[in-house]
Structures are given as C-alpha cells and as structure tokens.
Design an enzyme around this catalytic site. Structure first.
Site, PDB file in Angstrom:
ATOM      1  N   GLU A 127       0.804  -1.233   0.000  1.00  0.00           N
ATOM      2  CA  GLU A 127       0.000   0.000   0.000  1.00  0.00           C
ATOM      3  C   GLU A 127       0.836   1.283   0.000  1.00  0.00           C
ATOM      4  O   GLU A 127       0.559   2.212   0.767  1.00  0.00           O
ATOM      5  CB  GLU A 127      -0.970  -0.026   1.187  1.00  0.00           C
ATOM      6  N   ASN A 169       2.072  -5.275  -3.099  1.00  0.00           N
ATOM      7  CA  ASN A 169       0.653  -5.542  -2.835  1.00  0.00           C
ATOM      8  C   ASN A 169      -0.089  -4.238  -2.562  1.00  0.00           C
ATOM      9  O   ASN A 169       0.394  -3.387  -1.801  1.00  0.00           O
ATOM     10  CB  ASN A 169       0.578  -6.448  -1.589  1.00  0.00           C
ATOM     11  N   HIS A 206     -10.325  -5.529  -2.903  1.00  0.00           N
ATOM     12  CA  HIS A 206     -11.436  -5.248  -1.987  1.00  0.00           C
ATOM     13  C   HIS A 206     -12.465  -4.436  -2.787  1.00  0.00           C
ATOM     14  O   HIS A 206     -12.280  -3.238  -2.996  1.00  0.00           O
ATOM     15  CB  HIS A 206     -10.954  -4.447  -0.781  1.00  0.00           C
ATOM     16  N   GLU A 235      -6.440 -10.414  -1.534  1.00  0.00           N
ATOM     17  CA  GLU A 235      -7.321 -10.125  -0.387  1.00  0.00           C
ATOM     18  C   GLU A 235      -8.764  -9.956  -0.852  1.00  0.00           C
ATOM     19  O   GLU A 235      -9.485  -9.063  -0.395  1.00  0.00           O
ATOM     20  CB  GLU A 235      -6.856  -8.846   0.331  1.00  0.00           C
ATOM     21  N   ASP A 237     -12.465  -9.613  -1.437  1.00  0.00           N
ATOM     22  CA  ASP A 237     -13.814  -9.626  -0.856  1.00  0.00           C
ATOM     23  C   ASP A 237     -14.676  -8.660  -1.659  1.00  0.00           C
ATOM     24  O   ASP A 237     -14.163  -7.723  -2.263  1.00  0.00           O
ATOM     25  CB  ASP A 237     -13.842  -9.335   0.657  1.00  0.00           C
TER      26      ASP A 237
HETATM   27  O1  G3I Z   1      -6.190  -7.830  18.736  1.00  0.00           O
HETATM   28  C1  G3I Z   1      -6.740  -6.603  19.195  1.00  0.00           C
HETATM   29  C2  G3I Z   1      -7.550  -6.814  20.438  1.00  0.00           C
HETATM   30  O2  G3I Z   1      -6.698  -7.262  21.470  1.00  0.00           O
HETATM   31  C3  G3I Z   1      -8.223  -5.493  20.805  1.00  0.00           C
HETATM   32  O3  G3I Z   1      -9.050  -5.704  21.911  1.00  0.00           O
HETATM   33  C4  G3I Z   1      -9.048  -4.973  19.648  1.00  0.00           C
HETATM   34  C5  G3I Z   1      -9.677  -3.617  19.971  1.00  0.00           C
HETATM   35  O4  G3I Z   1      -9.736  -2.795  18.842  1.00  0.00           O
HETATM   36  O5  G3I Z   1      -8.212  -4.811  18.541  1.00  0.00           O
HETATM   37  C6  G3I Z   1      -7.604  -6.028  18.114  1.00  0.00           C
HETATM   38  O6  G3I Z   1      -6.772  -5.741  17.016  1.00  0.00           O
HETATM   39  C7  G3I Z   1      -7.425  -5.509  15.794  1.00  0.00           C
HETATM   40  C8  G3I Z   1      -6.933  -6.521  14.786  1.00  0.00           C
HETATM   41  O7  G3I Z   1      -7.472  -6.232  13.508  1.00  0.00           O
HETATM   42  C9  G3I Z   1      -7.304  -7.960  15.151  1.00  0.00           C
HETATM   43  O8  G3I Z   1      -8.697  -8.109  15.140  1.00  0.00           O
HETATM   44  C10 G3I Z   1      -7.097  -4.109  15.341  1.00  0.00           C
HETATM   45  O9  G3I Z   1      -7.684  -3.154  16.204  1.00  0.00           O
HETATM   46  C11 G3I Z   1      -7.582  -3.881  13.932  1.00  0.00           C
HETATM   47  O10 G3I Z   1      -7.098  -2.633  13.480  1.00  0.00           O
HETATM   48  C12 G3I Z   1      -7.062  -4.975  13.023  1.00  0.00           C
HETATM   49  O11 G3I Z   1      -7.619  -4.771  11.750  1.00  0.00           O
HETATM   50  C13 G3I Z   1      -6.927  -5.388  10.687  1.00  0.00           C
HETATM   51  C14 G3I Z   1      -6.516  -4.350   9.652  1.00  0.00           C
HETATM   52  O12 G3I Z   1      -5.914  -4.993   8.549  1.00  0.00           O
HETATM   53  C15 G3I Z   1      -5.549  -3.343  10.241  1.00  0.00           C
HETATM   54  O13 G3I Z   1      -4.894  -2.611   9.288  1.00  0.00           O
HETATM   55  C16 G3I Z   1      -7.847  -6.421  10.055  1.00  0.00           C
HETATM   56  O14 G3I Z   1      -8.067  -7.485  10.979  1.00  0.00           O
HETATM   57  C17 G3I Z   1      -7.237  -6.979   8.775  1.00  0.00           C
HETATM   58  O15 G3I Z   1      -8.207  -7.754   8.092  1.00  0.00           O
HETATM   59  C18 G3I Z   1      -6.823  -5.826   7.859  1.00  0.00           C
HETATM   60  O16 G3I Z   1      -6.237  -6.364   6.704  1.00  0.00           O
HETATM   61  C19 G3I Z   1      -5.790  -5.411   5.736  1.00  0.00           C
HETATM   62  C20 G3I Z   1      -4.540  -5.970   5.094  1.00  0.00           C
HETATM   63  O17 G3I Z   1      -3.578  -6.280   6.077  1.00  0.00           O
HETATM   64  C21 G3I Z   1      -3.966  -4.990   4.070  1.00  0.00           C
HETATM   65  N1  G3I Z   1      -4.972  -4.591   3.112  1.00  0.00           N
HETATM   66  C22 G3I Z   1      -6.247  -4.127   3.648  1.00  0.00           C
HETATM   67  C23 G3I Z   1      -6.823  -5.139   4.632  1.00  0.00           C
HETATM   68  C24 G3I Z   1      -8.175  -4.703   5.147  1.00  0.00           C
HETATM   69  O18 G3I Z   1      -8.076  -3.523   5.902  1.00  0.00           O
END
Ligand code: G3I
Length: 303
Positions: A127, A169, A206, A235, A237
């Site tokens: 990104e 990516n 996406h 990725e 969806d």
């Molecule tokens: O694990 C913590 C948890 O302990 C806490 O209580 C909770 C409260 O917010 O957060 C949890 O962490 C979250 C994590 O996902 C696991 O669920 C983060 O806040 C959250 O920001 C994180 O989001 C991820 C996101 O990337 C962050 O950039 C998504 O799961 C993940 O699917 C997403 O994936 C990205 C790719 O890496 C890159 N391309 C876009 C894609 C979608 O955004």
C-alpha cells in the site's frame, strides 16, 4: 472437483484465505479452512507490530501458530507484510530518516530470516501508492526516508530469502483506468527494466461501491503479467457478495496464465474485517456455502 483448492489445482493455481490465529480453536472455522483452501495468509500475525513489538526483539509466536497449522495441513503460506505505513509498532512510528530506513531493513532481515525457505511469496511492500488522481506515492514515514525505499526493501528481501517470490501488494489498483493502477504499473515496469528484484504484484481486490469491480480488471491482470511478473489476487472480498462478480473475478484470473492464485480475505462473513453485514465472503456466519461459493467453484471447474 468439490472444493475450491482442488478446483483451482486443475489449472495449477491455488485458492487461499486469510487466517486469524485467535480462531484456530474454532472447529467450524478450521474445518472449512482446511477443506477448501490450500494457501494461507496470516490476517495480522506476520505484520510489523506483531513480529517486532520492540526494536530488535522479534516475536513469531502467533505467526508460527498460523504457519504450523497451514503446513501441518499441507498448505502453503503467503507472507504478509514487511514494509507498510500501517500497523507499525509505536517505536517504528516515531522513527524517521536513516534510522527508520535501517529499522525497515533490519525488520525485513529478521522476519524473512525466521521464515527463510518456507514462504511461497512475501508482500514485501504494502500500500505505498496514494489514492486519488495523483498516481504517485502515499505520504508516510517510510516514503519520507527517500523515494528509493521500495527498491531497497525488495533488494533486502531478495538477499534475505532467495526462494520466496517478492510481491508488491496494494488495493484500488484493480481498475486499469485509475491513476493509482498506472502509478504502480509504471513502478513495476521501471523495476523490471532496472533489474530490481520483483516477482509478483498482489491485487488486493477489496471491491465495494466506491471501488467496484470493473470489466477492465482482466486488462489490469494481463498488463501486469506482460511486464514479466506473476499476478496474485491477494485479499479478495466483494461487499454484498455478488455471485456474478465473484465469477467475473475468477474468470479474469483464469484467462491469464500468470495469474497464479486467488486468496479471499477471510472464511465466513462473520470473520470479515468489513463485518458480517457486508456479506463479502463465500461462507455465511453459520459456515454455510453461499451462492458466491457455488459461482466461484463452477468458474474454477469450467476453466
Ligand atoms: O487484537 C486486538 C484486540 O486485542 C483489541 O481488543 C481490539 C480492539 O480494537 O483490537 C484487536 O486488534 C485488531 C486486529 O485487527 C485484530 O482483530 C485491530 O484493532 C484492527 O485494526 C485490526 O484490523 C486489521 C486491519 O488490517 C488493520 O490494518 C484487520 O483485521 C485486517 O483484516 C486488515 O487487513 C488489511 C490488510 O492487512 C492490508 N490490506 C487491507 C486489509 C483490510 O483492511
């Protein structure tokens, strides 16, 4: 064939998903994931904040849980991701200049060294391009270390694990008419011309109402492939879960020999980063196959 992975294998391709370590105890989740997919990406567990929470102190516990689950079940693994403006640990967010550049290099060496010889492809840089009409780089602390940060990341990665395919990516590089797509295309062309090691482009794909699937997606895939890189849909969806759109995406990949595989970004709708209401994936929240699933399977089987 009756599973996505087996159907994709008929043309030498893979069909993958993103896995969250915290869900490996959910039997419905692991049963579907194990049955249907043959390529695994860690949704968060191999990212910078997860793997290097303190500078020079690496933690691979969650990443290894996903890696071991995948390999024990006969699957390959995509590595995600090494150099990114997002999900940086606090210590890295506060760095700049040569100090940050060195931290990026050390991070790539640390993570790729741990998984050396074990990863099918790494998203080396994620990104890095800006949304909108500029076609240029996104502003970030990494970009402010100098425009050559991306090629430095790729050269570092090539030395750290010569067996992994090295990918760039990004999202919103699916539509061939968009400036961001052209910006990334020009970078990859330049890298190939100058011998910067890059082997693949990841189209995150996406799709939603602001960045919908467009029928020029096939042109995008063909154009990147013609530069001499693999294309991977990394990725996928689709907000709303249109079965027709899912089939179009799969058919566009199947039309290009160097489109080597497709990964959907999660197993069930309830696992999606978009929330269950987006209905963006192939299985519903109860683990049932959706119309989109059947559409994808048919497309793979009719290749
Ligand atoms: O694990 C913590 C948890 O302990 C806490 O209580 C909770 C409260 O917010 O957060 C949890 O962490 C979250 C994590 O996902 C696991 O669920 C983060 O806040 C959250 O920001 C994180 O989001 C991820 C996101 O990337 C962050 O950039 C998504 O799961 C993940 O699917 C997403 O994936 C990205 C790719 O890496 C890159 N391309 C876009 C894609 C979608 O955004």
């Amino acid at each position: 064939e009756s599973t996505l992975a087996a159907a994709a294998q008929q043309s030498g391709r893979y069909f993958g998903t993103a896995i969250a370590a915290g869900k490996l105890g959910d039997q419905q989740y692991t049963t579907i994931a194990n049955r249907e997919f043959d390529m695994i990406t860690a949704e968060n567990e191999m990212k910078i904040d997860a793997t290097e929470p303190n500078r020079g102190q690496f933690n691979f516990s969650a990443g290894d849980r996903i890696y071991n689950w995948a390999v024990q079940n006969g699957k390959r693994v995509r590595g995600h991701t090494l150099a990114w403006h997002n999900q940086q640990p606090g210590w890295m967010q506060s760095l700049s200049g040569g100090n940050l550049r060195q931290a990026m290099i050390d991070h790539i060496n640390g993570v790729m060294g741990h998984y050396r010889g074990k990863i099918y492809a790494w998203d080396v840089v994620n990104e890095a391009y800006a949304d909108g009409n500029s076609g240029g780089r996104r502003d970030s602390n990494l970009q402010r270390t100098g425009n050559d940060w991306i090629e430095v990341a790729f050269r570092t990665a090539a030395a750290a694990d010569p067996s992994a395919k090295l990918c760039y990516n990004d999202y919103n590089i699916d539509n061939w008419s968009w400036a961001k797509t052209q910006g990334v295309y020009n970078m990859v062309r330049d890298f190939k011309q100058r011998g910067v090691p890059i082997h693949c482009v990841g189209l995150q794909s996406h799709f939603n109402s602001n960045s919908p699937y467009n029928s020029n997606y096939r042109t995008t895939i063909q154009s990147f492939a013609a530069l001499g890189v693999d294309v991977q849909i990394t990725e996928l969806d689709i907000q709303g879960g249109s079965a027709t759109t899912y089939a179009n995406v799969v058919n566009d990949c199947l039309a290009v020999p160097r489109c080597t595989g497709i990964t959907v970004w999660g197993v069930r709708d309830s696992d999606s980063w978009l929330g269950a209401g987006a209905s963006a994936l192939l299985f519903d929240g109860n683990g049932n196959k959706k119309a989109a699933y059947n559409s994808v399977l048919n497309a793979l089987n009719n290749a």
